[in-house]
Design a protein around this motif. Structure first.
Motif, PDB file in Angstrom:
ATOM      1  N   ALA A 133      86.224  72.883  74.049  1.00 23.52           N
ATOM      2  CA  ALA A 133      87.572  73.268  73.975  1.00 23.52           C
ATOM      3  C   ALA A 133      87.738  74.443  74.716  1.00 23.52           C
ATOM      4  CB  ALA A 133      87.880  73.565  72.621  1.00 23.52           C
ATOM      5  N   ASP A 134      86.667  75.285  74.809  1.00 27.30           N
ATOM      6  CA  ASP A 134      86.812  76.561  75.606  1.00 27.30           C
ATOM      7  C   ASP A 134      86.987  76.344  77.179  1.00 27.30           C
ATOM      8  OD1 ASP A 134      85.891  79.801  75.734  1.00 27.30           O
ATOM      9  OD2 ASP A 134      84.874  78.666  77.218  1.00 27.30           O
ATOM     10  N   ARG A 135      86.573  75.230  77.748  1.00 27.43           N
ATOM     11  CA  ARG A 135      86.493  74.781  79.098  1.00 27.43           C
ATOM     12  C   ARG A 135      87.626  74.236  79.483  1.00 27.43           C
ATOM     13  NH1 ARG A 135      81.924  75.424  82.056  1.00 27.43           N
ATOM     14  NH2 ARG A 135      81.546  76.974  80.796  1.00 27.43           N
ATOM     15  N   LEU A 136      88.479  73.600  78.582  1.00 27.52           N
ATOM     16  CA  LEU A 136      89.606  72.784  78.695  1.00 27.52           C
ATOM     17  C   LEU A 136      90.913  73.745  78.932  1.00 27.52           C
ATOM     18  CD1 LEU A 136      88.759  69.622  76.967  1.00 27.52           C
ATOM     19  CD2 LEU A 136      88.143  69.877  79.445  1.00 27.52           C
ATOM     20  N   PRO A 137      91.680  73.963  79.662  1.00 19.51           N
ATOM     21  CA  PRO A 137      92.642  74.913  79.784  1.00 19.51           C
ATOM     22  C   PRO A 137      93.971  74.511  79.042  1.00 19.51           C
ATOM     23  CG  PRO A 137      92.791  73.754  81.800  1.00 19.51           C
ATOM     24  CD  PRO A 137      91.488  73.076  81.131  1.00 19.51           C
ATOM     25  N   ASN A 138      94.405  75.323  78.308  1.00 20.33           N
ATOM     26  CA  ASN A 138      95.616  75.381  77.540  1.00 20.33           C
ATOM     27  C   ASN A 138      96.162  74.161  76.804  1.00 20.33           C
ATOM     28  OD1 ASN A 138      96.388  77.772  79.121  1.00 20.33           O
ATOM     29  ND2 ASN A 138      96.903  76.425  80.852  1.00 20.33           N
ATOM     30  N   LEU A 139      94.976  73.744  75.907  1.00 12.96           N
ATOM     31  CA  LEU A 139      95.286  72.785  74.797  1.00 12.96           C
ATOM     32  C   LEU A 139      96.128  73.038  74.105  1.00 12.96           C
ATOM     33  CD1 LEU A 139      91.390  71.664  74.297  1.00 12.96           C
ATOM     34  CD2 LEU A 139      93.010  70.573  75.693  1.00 12.96           C
ATOM     35  N   CYS A 140      97.098  72.159  73.553  1.00 22.45           N
ATOM     36  CA  CYS A 140      98.100  72.612  72.662  1.00 22.45           C
ATOM     37  C   CYS A 140      98.878  71.177  72.017  1.00 22.45           C
ATOM     38  CB  CYS A 140      99.173  73.462  73.058  1.00 22.45           C
ATOM     39  SG  CYS A 140     100.126  72.816  74.525  1.00 22.45           S
ATOM     40  N   GLU A 141      99.837  71.325  71.089  1.00 28.54           N
ATOM     41  CA  GLU A 141     100.297  70.259  70.421  1.00 28.54           C
ATOM     42  C   GLU A 141     101.374  69.527  71.372  1.00 28.54           C
ATOM     43  OE1 GLU A 141     102.412  74.045  68.959  1.00 28.54           O
ATOM     44  OE2 GLU A 141     100.645  73.605  69.612  1.00 28.54           O
ATOM     45  N   GLU A 142     101.569  69.922  72.891  1.00 26.47           N
ATOM     46  CA  GLU A 142     102.302  69.456  73.814  1.00 26.47           C
ATOM     47  C   GLU A 142     101.390  68.342  74.719  1.00 26.47           C
ATOM     48  OE1 GLU A 142     105.476  70.090  73.899  1.00 26.47           O
ATOM     49  OE2 GLU A 142     105.553  71.373  72.122  1.00 26.47           O
ATOM     50  N   ASP A 143     100.294  68.258  74.119  1.00 22.61           N
ATOM     51  CA  ASP A 143      99.432  67.404  75.159  1.00 22.61           C
ATOM     52  C   ASP A 143      99.304  66.065  74.359  1.00 22.61           C
ATOM     53  OD1 ASP A 143      98.386  68.589  77.423  1.00 22.61           O
ATOM     54  OD2 ASP A 143      97.354  70.086  76.139  1.00 22.61           O
TER      55      ASP A 143
END
Length: 756
Positions: free
Chosen positions: A321-331
């Motif tokens: 998760a630290d390496r995947l940018p801008n993870l959020c509920e919009e994905d």
């Protein structure tokens, strides 16, 4: 029209129309004007751009940015991510140390958001082919979604229902099922009730499934109706401890013809039992408890069960998760790879923890042209329009590097066309879009490709090209993909470049193993370099161990080399009931930290990125004392267009290498035709004259790649049949099973070594 005939037609058209030089000059002028208008202002202002803003600088600048560093100051490491130089990170949130707590936390944050989506099946049609075969074709509707709260309710009910059927905490329960919403619901039920989840590939053969079920002594298994009837039913007599089968589909309530000691239940019925059950309270897991016993596909012998604790998985998904940018509920993530594989399971758990919704698919329904999608209907990816997806390299793609020797080099018309010819699955659809283009459009496409390649190297975006030229190709993945992660096998540099350009999103590579929860390295999303797998994740550290037999040392110049060891909280508990193997592959240092010895050979580069260069287990010593890395030989020879797959072999009592190979049918038939040879496919593959032609081509490719003479196969065997998992010659991840291949080609080995 075949792809090959399309290429011939296009080249013929090109000669007839001659693509007027004035027209080409006009195209170049348009590109030059666009560059001047679009990028001159940004170029002038680039000196004041923030380092972590939208512009990440040129490739040279990005290469100088440190991704990891040696915390010991020594070339062998251990290396850590720059952001984890002081302390490894093992948890997403304080106190969230089990998968049960992780899901509860996600539900509290995203309660009414979409969580798991399944596409409605409207109808199933039989479509008869010209050869008389009948294929099932699906007409599918929209996705229907379970919210986070509804998913939790379904999991709690299923867990309680399983408990009422006698499943006890800290005992094993198996799941043998395709990737679907019910798989993850069942997994969460097991995590919450502290049942140890045994995962088995849905494509495993009967003996491998029976081995896993017997070794783990399961009494309950969760499966689908199709797998029950086509795979599981035949081996039930070999699994005497099995008592309960839970079928995830809406299926009949009676199951005649099955052993009397086995009871078959519908998943919905078990959930209803959970509602009525008094087992509402359950045994919550501890972080050190086993969450999953994951069976690897097994390149040697039987599959091995890897014991993975809750804390192992939590650490692994924290690093990812630290390496995947801008993870959020919009994905939106599209799930279609096997959930029994650590890459897909980890990816979906990362999504769950960040509120991303997961829509399920399969390779048979993924895109509009997939095998089970009725013509005129839309594939899952067109309907779902995901923003993220994971992929594994297609088997034929390594041939791409024989066409583009340098991934940064501009393409000619002919090279672009050949690339499209040999791509598979999703990449075949690229060609279908190209076939719709006029000759003028194709020329514009190639100009745009080369132009964008230049701009990516400079750190610039190309919004106009993306919109006007590459949007149709981008739409093959739904049109909204912002991140594509490749894992499971090396991705060729040329393929990665092609995808970066045409799909208009970062294509990152990762490196990890089941024994490290899939976590090891992932490349930064802004790092477009190829042939590397990025720096260590924040949950682990990596060091290199000297390997004298292979002549790899941490003192090598210009880069330190050696066997890759991964250490940290994501390193798993070891192999189930296999203490000898545990002692070989897992070590504990003086600080109590566990390390996994991967058997892969890597080198660290100046910026802290790791590159995989060899495989320790593939080393053979010839009679004269030379060491041959079979994996290295195979990787190089796969670049020959004549080869779809190859297995190099060497007997230590002999002084030369041999190989069995699956030739590329189009390329081999073309080669034979050029030399006046005709015949059926089987006849060509068994022809000694054809063998000689292929051997000459292999020699040329090997010498061009600077293989040593003793490394080049001296004799070969051509296989007319591709190697598939069902044959037992490759794993479900299409890795070679060397011992099985050796047995399968026993007579050919004797023949190739007989006439010295």
């Amino acid at each position: 029209m075949s792809l090959n005939s399309h290429f011939v037609m296009f080249l013929t058209m090109k000669k007839k129309e001659d693509l007027n030089p004035v027209l080409l000059l006009l195209f170049h002028l348009m590109v030059w004007l666009y560059t001047l208008i679009s990028f001159l202002p940004s170029y002038l202002l680039s000196g004041v751009s923030p380092p972590d803003g939208d512009s990440y600088g040129t490739e040279q600048m990005r290469a100088k940015r440190a991704k990891a560093r040696s915390i010991s100051g020594m070339p062998e490491g251990p290396y850590r991510a720059v952001s984890a130089a002081q302390r490894l990170k093992a948890s997403l949130h304080p106190g969230v140390d089990t998968l049960d707590k992780m899901f509860q936390t996600a539900v509290a944050r995203f309660r009414h958001k979409d969580c798991l989506g399944t596409r409605e099946v409207i109808s199933v049609d039989d479509e008869r082919q010209n050869n008389g075969k009948v294929f099932k074709k699906l007409i599918l509707g929209e996705y229907h979604w379970l919210s986070f709260e509804e998913t939790l309710t379904a999991a709690v009910q299923l867990g309680s229902g399983l408990a009422s059927l006698g499943q006890q905490p800290k005992t094993n329960i198996a799941i043998f099922c395709e990737t679907r919403a019910e798989w993850l619901i069942a997994a969460q039920a097991c995590f919450a009730h502290n049942f140890r989840l045994v995962t088995l590939y849905a494509t495993l053969g009967g003996p491998a499934v029976a081995h896993g079920l017997n070794e783990t002594e399961v009494t309950h298994i969760i499966t689908s109706r199709e797998l029950l009837e086509t795979r599981l039913q035949a081996i039930l007599i070999k699994v005497p401890r099995l008592q309960h089968i839970i079928v995830v589909d809406n299926t009949p309530t009676t199951w005649p013809g099955y052993p009397q000691n086995i009871t078959i239940h519908n998943m919905a019925t078990v959930q209803k039992m959970g509602v009525l059950s008094e087992n509402g309270k359950h045994c919550q897991p501890q972080s050190s408890d086993i969450a999953v016993i994951m069976y690897t596909s097994g390149s040697t012998g039987h599959p091995k069960g890897v014991m993975i604790s809750h804390s192992n998985i939590i650490a692994g998904i924290t690093g990812m998760a630290d390496r995947l940018p801008n993870l959020c509920e919009e994905d939106t993530y599209i799930g279609y790879l096997p959930l029994a594989h650590v890459l897909e399971l980890s990816a979906e758990l990362v999504c769950i923890s960040h509120g991303c919704r997961i829509g399920y698919s399969s390779p048979h329904t993924l895109v509009d042209q997939s095998t089970k999608i009725k013509k005129g209907s839309k594939g899952d990816i067109s309907i779902l329009q995901p923003t993220m997806m994971a992929a594994v390299p297609v088997r034929s793609i390594p041939n791409l590097t024989s066409i583009i020797k340098d991934a940064n080099r501009k393409l000619t018309h002919k090279e672009c066309l050949v690339i499209w010819e040999i791509m598979d699955r999703i990449y075949k659809n690229v060609m279908m879009k190209v076939e719709e283009m006029s000759c003028l459009q194709r020329t514009l496409f190639i100009l745009a490709y080369n132009y964008k390649l230049e701009q990516l190297a400079k750190g610039h975006s190309t919004p106009l090209c993306d919109r006007l030229i590459f949007s149709k190709i981008r739409n093959l993945l739904g049109g909204r993909t912002r991140l594509l992660l490749s894992g499971g096998a090396p991705l060729s540099a040329a393929t990665q470049r092609f995808m970066n350009v045409c799909l208009c999103c970062p294509v990152g590579q990762g490196y990890g193993l089941t024994e490290t929860c899939g976590a090891g390295t992932i490349s930064e999303h802004w790092d477009y370099s190829t042939g590397r797998v990025g720096g260590p994740l924040v949950c682990c550290e990596i060091k290199l161990k000297n390997w004298a037999d292979g002549n790899y040392y941490s003192t090598d110049h210009p880069h330190a080399r050696g066997e890759i060891l991964i250490g940290g909280p994501n390193v798993t508990m070891g192999y189930y009931k296999n203490q000898d193997k545990n002692q070989d592959d897992f070590i504990v240092d003086e600080n109590g930290q566990r390390w996994f010895c991967t058997g892969d050979i890597g080198e660290f580069q100046e910026d802290g990125c790791l590159k995989i260069i060899d495989r320790k287990k593939d080393l053979v010593k010839l009679q004269a004392g030379e060491y041959v890395s079979l994996g290295k030989v195979e990787a190089i020879l796969k670049n020959c267009p004549l080869i779809d797959n190859i297995c190099a072999y060497a007997n230590s009592d002999e002084n030369y290498v041999i190989a069995f190979m699956v030739p590329n049918q189009k390329q081999l038939q073309l080669l034979a035709h050029q030399h006046g040879m005709e015949g059926s496919w089987e006849d060509l593959c068994s022809s000694k004259a054809v063998e000689e032609l292929v051997l000459n081509a292999l020699n040329e490719a090997a010498l061009a790649a600077q293989l040593e003479r003793f490394e080049i196969p001296r004799k070969i065997c051509l296989s007319p049949e591709p190697w598939m998992p069902e044959m037992g010659l490759v794993t479900d991840a299409f890795k070679l099973k060397r011992e099985q291949l050796k047995t399968y080609y026993h007579d050919d080995i004797k023949r190739m070594y007989a006439g010295k």
